[in-house]
Design an enzyme around this catalytic site. Structure first.
Site, short mmCIF file in Angstrom:
data_model
loop_
_atom_site.label_atom_id
_atom_site.label_comp_id
_atom_site.label_asym_id
_atom_site.label_seq_id
_atom_site.Cartn_x
_atom_site.Cartn_y
_atom_site.Cartn_z
N ARG A 6 0.79 -0.96 0.00
CA ARG A 6 0.02 -0.02 0.30
C ARG A 6 1.05 1.65 0.19
O ARG A 6 1.63 1.48 0.44
CB ARG A 6 -1.15 0.09 1.47
CG ARG A 6 -2.18 1.15 1.41
CD ARG A 6 -2.74 0.36 2.49
NE ARG A 6 -3.83 2.18 2.47
CZ ARG A 6 -3.89 2.59 3.93
NH1 ARG A 6 -2.51 2.88 4.57
NH2 ARG A 6 -4.97 3.10 3.87
N GLU B 262 -9.10 7.08 5.16
CA GLU B 262 -9.77 7.03 6.25
C GLU B 262 -11.14 8.95 6.21
O GLU B 262 -11.11 9.90 7.12
CB GLU B 262 -9.30 7.32 8.02
CG GLU B 262 -8.32 6.46 8.02
CD GLU B 262 -7.58 6.42 8.91
OE1 GLU B 262 -7.44 5.65 9.79
OE2 GLU B 262 -7.22 7.42 9.76
N GLU C 177 -5.95 -1.07 7.62
CA GLU C 177 -5.07 -0.51 8.26
C GLU C 177 -5.05 -1.30 9.91
O GLU C 177 -5.96 -1.38 10.14
CB GLU C 177 -4.76 0.35 9.11
CG GLU C 177 -4.08 1.90 7.56
CD GLU C 177 -4.27 3.35 8.15
OE1 GLU C 177 -4.64 3.85 9.80
OE2 GLU C 177 -4.96 4.61 6.78
#
Length: 519
Positions: free
Chosen positions: A222, A313, A415
């Site tokens: 990522r 997020e 995550e």
């Protein structure tokens, strides 16, 4: 066992006399083999199941009141140290791949506690029980290839005195499990390397961090993208270079667009400086052009992105204020611009929408219900989950299962991380710095870190219908190196994350990395 039954400090011989428990005699010999497991909810006591203990501790396996789905469960417990297996032998099976599922609870602390499929004609497969001291049940799975028509379902505990495990609602069905994404966010690795970071494998041999992680089983990298970062890292050029490294090692890429010059998260979604004066209409064009530019450059060099996050997020939206959740139709338009750009470059690139708070089912539902209502296109639901911030494993499981079912999409823990020590290595207090911040059952040790990652991955693997894609460890190579701090505008800033890397303070690979080889 759970609750008051676990506080008993009584001799093992008194177990069967305890008030309120429903015990069933365990057979001394294995039940007659069947093609499907029987008494899977233990409502008929231990009928069909057999205990085995080389130390003569069969009494540590018993049934009692308090099941997951029904009134009874299987428990492993003894007032003295014990090692016991409860098993059921199946034969006459059609060869193929089968999945074992079970609901479990555990007080933790055992030397080992796990489900297993063994003697199936291929390598034994097992899944460890997580500690669930809050009393919540967790569903676990494990799968195996059966050759020869036989297989043994095995429930195991090797425990110290007073430690307990519960099992219930067993299923054994055709099909397989596994995780397609076993990744790591390596965004900060180039900066770390430039400032002198050195890495070693578990044997102590120096090497390239990405190669070491690939050898451990990591298959996805990522990479976050900032528009114009002050230090020049995490920009388009750096992402292209890292994608080349990943592809050369046979790894896939997840490109994480922040649409900012620095960190974007639930607390801040700042526009990049170049877009600061732009209104909504121009921002839609900015998002499209920036997304297309980076992804098309990746494609042109032969490293087409496998997955892309449109925002990072974005619980509260992105590109504030125009793209905040106070303006859902505008947020939807911005996300749609990014998604359309990604698909214009490559229709095969999966579009993920990423929220924090992986244990917050109500929040996830609210956000994705709005996204669906606004007809936002997406392929994957991505969630951050840090157990010290985002709730229990059972809450993560509830949210993943519900999101996958409610929206009909695969889910990804984009995550996660955990501490291997509370010691600081650079003078900046760590995000996880005190024992009070830790998750019960997971000490800040190399073993505790490994167990935490293992259990998060096991919860993702158990998402029904194969919709659990996998997990991405956040910044596993971000060790403490002077100059490689968190603030791109401040070369003197430190790293609050080094105690959650999967390399120790001397740069040596930690046991947690072995879970990148999770089936």
């Amino acid at each position: 066992m759970y609750g008051t039954t676990h506080s008993r400090a009584k001799a093992a011989g008194a177990v069967a006399a305890l008030s309120g428990l429903v015990f069933a005699a365990l057979p001394a010999q294995a039940a007659q083999a069947a093609t499907a497991p029987v008494n899977t909810g233990f409502e008929s006591g231990a009928t069909g199941w057999s205990p085995y203990s080389a130390g003569g501790q069969n009494a540590a396996s018993f049934t009692e009141a308090g099941g997951h789905g029904g009134s009874t469960r299987l428990s492993h417990w003894s007032a003295s140290a014990y090692k016991v297996e409860t098993y059921q032998y199946l034969s006459g099976l059609t060869d193929g791949t089968y999945t074992l599922s079970a609901w479990v609870r555990s007080g933790g602390g055992q030397k080992s506690a796990y489900l297993a499929l063994r003697n199936c004609g291929s390598a034994e497969q097992r899944t460890d029980l997580p500690p669930t001291a809050n009393g919540a049940w967790i569903r676990l799975v494990t799968s195996v290839k059966v050759t020869g028509g036989a297989c043994t379902i095995s429930l195991n505990s090797d425990a110290h005195a007073g430690e307990w495990a519960n099992f219930d609602d067993i299923t054994f069905t055709p099909g397989s499990t596994g995780l397609g994404v076993r990744g790591g966010d390596l965004s900060t690795l180039p900066k770390n390397e430039a400032h002198g970071a050195a890495y070693r494998n578990a044997s102590g041999t120096a090497g390239d961090a990405m190669s070491i992680l690939r050898s451990s089983g990591m298959n996805y990298v990522r990479l976050k993208v900032w528009v114009n970062p002050a230090d020049g890292y995490n920009d388009k050029a750096r992402v292209l270079a890292m994608a080349k490294r990943a592809r050369a090692l046979g790894m896939k890429t997840l490109i994480d667009f922040h649409y900012s010059d620095a960190w974007a998260d639930p607390g801040k979604q700042n526009k990049p400086a170049a877009w600061a004066g732009h209104g909504y209409a121009q921002l839609r064009t900015d998002v499209y052009n920036h997304t297309y530019d980076v992804l098309n450059a990746l494609k042109a060099q032969g490293t087409t992105a496998d997955m892309v996050q449109i925002g990072n997020e974005i619980n509260g939206g992105m590109l504030w204020p125009e793209g905040s959740t106070a303006h859902w139709s505008q947020l939807a338009g911005l996300i749609t611009s990014g998604a359309n750009a990604a698909k214009a470059v490559s229709s095969g690139t999966k579009v993920a929408l990423h929220l924090a708070e992986g244990g917050d089912n109500a929040g996830t539902r609210w956000w994705f219900d709005n996204a669906v209502a606004q007809k936002v296109p997406f392929d994957v639901i991505a969630l951050s989950y840090y157990g010290y911030w985002h709730g229990s494993l059972s809450e993560l499981q509830t949210n993943l299962d519900d999101a996958a079912s409610r929206y009909g999409k695969p889910v990804l823990v984009a995550e996660t991380a955990y501490a291997h020590t509370l010691a600081d290595d650079d003078g900046l207090e760590n995000n996880v710095a005190t024992a009070s911040q830790l998750v019960a059952g997971y000490p800040a040790t190399p073993a505790g870190q490994a167990a935490n990652l293992r259990d998060v991955m096991n919860v993702v693997e158990a998402v029904p219908n194969g919709r659990g894609l996998g997990a991405v460890y956040w910044e596993p190579a971000w060790t403490a190196v002077t100059g490689s701090g968190w603030d791109p505008a401040d070369p003197a800033s430190g790293n609050a994350w080094e105690n959650q890397a999967v390399f120790d303070h001397d740069g040596k690979l930690l046991p947690a990395a072995a879970w990148f080889s999770h089936r």
